[in-house]
Write a protein that holds these residues in place. Structure first.
Motif, short mmCIF file in Angstrom:
data_model
loop_
_atom_site.label_atom_id
_atom_site.label_comp_id
_atom_site.label_asym_id
_atom_site.label_seq_id
_atom_site.Cartn_x
_atom_site.Cartn_y
_atom_site.Cartn_z
N LEU A 291 -9.54 -36.28 0.80
CA LEU A 291 -10.47 -36.42 -0.19
C LEU A 291 -10.67 -35.83 -1.19
N ARG A 292 -10.95 -36.36 -2.36
CA ARG A 292 -11.17 -35.28 -3.66
C ARG A 292 -12.73 -35.38 -4.36
N TYR A 293 -13.22 -33.80 -4.20
CA TYR A 293 -14.54 -33.71 -4.67
C TYR A 293 -14.52 -32.99 -5.86
N PRO A 294 -15.06 -33.67 -7.16
CA PRO A 294 -15.22 -33.26 -8.50
C PRO A 294 -16.52 -32.37 -8.43
N VAL A 295 -15.91 -31.07 -8.59
CA VAL A 295 -17.14 -30.26 -8.60
C VAL A 295 -18.12 -30.25 -9.66
N PRO A 296 -19.39 -30.41 -9.63
CA PRO A 296 -20.27 -30.54 -10.62
C PRO A 296 -20.39 -29.27 -11.48
N ASP A 297 -20.81 -29.26 -12.82
CA ASP A 297 -20.76 -28.21 -13.76
C ASP A 297 -22.11 -27.40 -12.99
N GLY A 298 -21.81 -26.20 -12.80
CA GLY A 298 -22.67 -25.26 -12.35
C GLY A 298 -22.58 -24.94 -10.89
N GLN A 299 -21.72 -25.45 -10.02
CA GLN A 299 -21.45 -25.24 -8.95
C GLN A 299 -20.21 -24.48 -8.81
N ASP A 300 -20.07 -23.51 -7.87
CA ASP A 300 -19.15 -22.49 -7.63
C ASP A 300 -18.08 -23.24 -6.63
N PRO A 301 -16.75 -23.39 -7.11
CA PRO A 301 -15.76 -24.14 -6.27
C PRO A 301 -15.47 -23.45 -5.17
N ALA A 302 -15.50 -22.22 -5.50
CA ALA A 302 -15.13 -20.92 -4.10
C ALA A 302 -16.20 -21.21 -3.12
N ALA A 303 -17.34 -21.36 -3.29
CA ALA A 303 -18.49 -21.69 -2.17
C ALA A 303 -18.17 -23.03 -1.54
N ARG B 199 -8.34 -25.89 -4.50
CA ARG B 199 -8.46 -26.82 -5.89
C ARG B 199 -7.30 -27.46 -6.15
N ASP B 200 -7.38 -28.66 -6.90
CA ASP B 200 -6.31 -29.26 -7.23
C ASP B 200 -5.18 -28.45 -8.12
N SER B 201 -4.13 -28.60 -7.60
CA SER B 201 -3.01 -28.01 -8.26
C SER B 201 -2.73 -28.20 -9.76
N ASP B 202 -3.32 -29.29 -10.15
CA ASP B 202 -2.91 -29.78 -11.72
C ASP B 202 -3.77 -28.66 -12.60
N GLY B 203 -4.87 -28.14 -12.06
CA GLY B 203 -5.41 -27.17 -13.07
C GLY B 203 -6.21 -27.76 -14.11
N ASN B 204 -6.16 -29.13 -14.67
CA ASN B 204 -6.76 -29.93 -15.73
C ASN B 204 -8.20 -30.17 -14.98
N THR B 205 -8.38 -30.20 -13.75
CA THR B 205 -9.67 -30.78 -13.28
C THR B 205 -10.47 -29.66 -12.66
N ASN B 206 -11.47 -29.91 -12.13
CA ASN B 206 -12.26 -28.87 -11.27
C ASN B 206 -12.50 -29.70 -9.96
N ASP B 207 -11.51 -30.31 -9.41
CA ASP B 207 -11.58 -30.98 -8.47
C ASP B 207 -11.11 -30.06 -7.01
N ILE B 208 -11.62 -30.66 -5.84
CA ILE B 208 -11.12 -29.81 -4.74
C ILE B 208 -10.65 -30.98 -3.77
N VAL B 209 -9.35 -30.79 -3.52
CA VAL B 209 -8.79 -31.67 -2.64
C VAL B 209 -9.16 -31.13 -1.02
N ILE B 210 -9.66 -32.14 -0.22
CA ILE B 210 -9.92 -31.84 1.25
C ILE B 210 -8.72 -32.63 2.08
N ALA B 211 -8.12 -31.93 2.93
CA ALA B 211 -7.43 -32.56 3.60
C ALA B 211 -7.94 -32.94 5.19
N CYS B 212 -7.91 -34.23 5.49
CA CYS B 212 -8.43 -34.59 6.69
C CYS B 212 -7.52 -35.54 7.63
N ASP B 213 -7.86 -35.90 8.85
CA ASP B 213 -7.12 -36.53 9.65
C ASP B 213 -6.91 -37.98 9.20
#
Length: 125
Positions: free
Chosen positions: A47-59, A73-87
């Motif tokens: 799943l890809r979660y785009p972190v909204p402005d103001g939210q801490d991706p580390a949290a 975090r997405d390895s692309d580096g051009n986005t503020n997305d978090i990639v979540i691996a799931c079954d």
């Protein structure tokens, strides 16, 4: 004079050891950091979660990892997305991940709650 040369040689040796040891430590940490695919593979859904402005991706990443999900975090580096691996990518899994992000990942260090719904990148806004 000989004492000064000995002191300079010892200091130079310490500097060299410090930097070579530091570089080795950084390389070891980089090798231990798990990389997640930015695209889902047949064996591993994500799943890809785009972190909204103001939210801490580390949290968000910390909350997901505490809940047992692999997240980075997405390895692309051009986005503020978090990639979540799931079954698997099912509505139940999405709802569990959504709940973890909404309830366990504060918006900021003050602990403010999310101001809206948690949406993944492939969901309509």
């Amino acid at each position: 004079m000989a004492m000064l040369l000995l002191l300079i040689a010892v200091l130079a040796l310490l500097v060299v050891l410090y930097f070579t040891g530091g570089f080795a430590l950084m390389r070891r940490r980089r090798e231990q950091t798990p990389a997640l695919p930015s695209e889902a593979t047949p064996e591993q859904a994500s799943l890809r979660y785009p972190v909204p402005d103001g939210q801490d991706p580390a949290a968000v990443i910390a909350a997901l990892r505490l809940a047992g999900y692999d997240a980075a975090r997405d390895s692309d580096g051009n986005t503020n997305d978090i990639v979540i691996a799931c079954d698997e990518d099912t509505p139940q899994v999405r709802e569990r991940v959504r709940t973890v992000i909404a309830e366990d990942a504060p918006l900021n260090l003050e602990g403010d709650a999310m101001p809206g719904e948690v949406r993944f990148a492939d969901e309509r806004w």
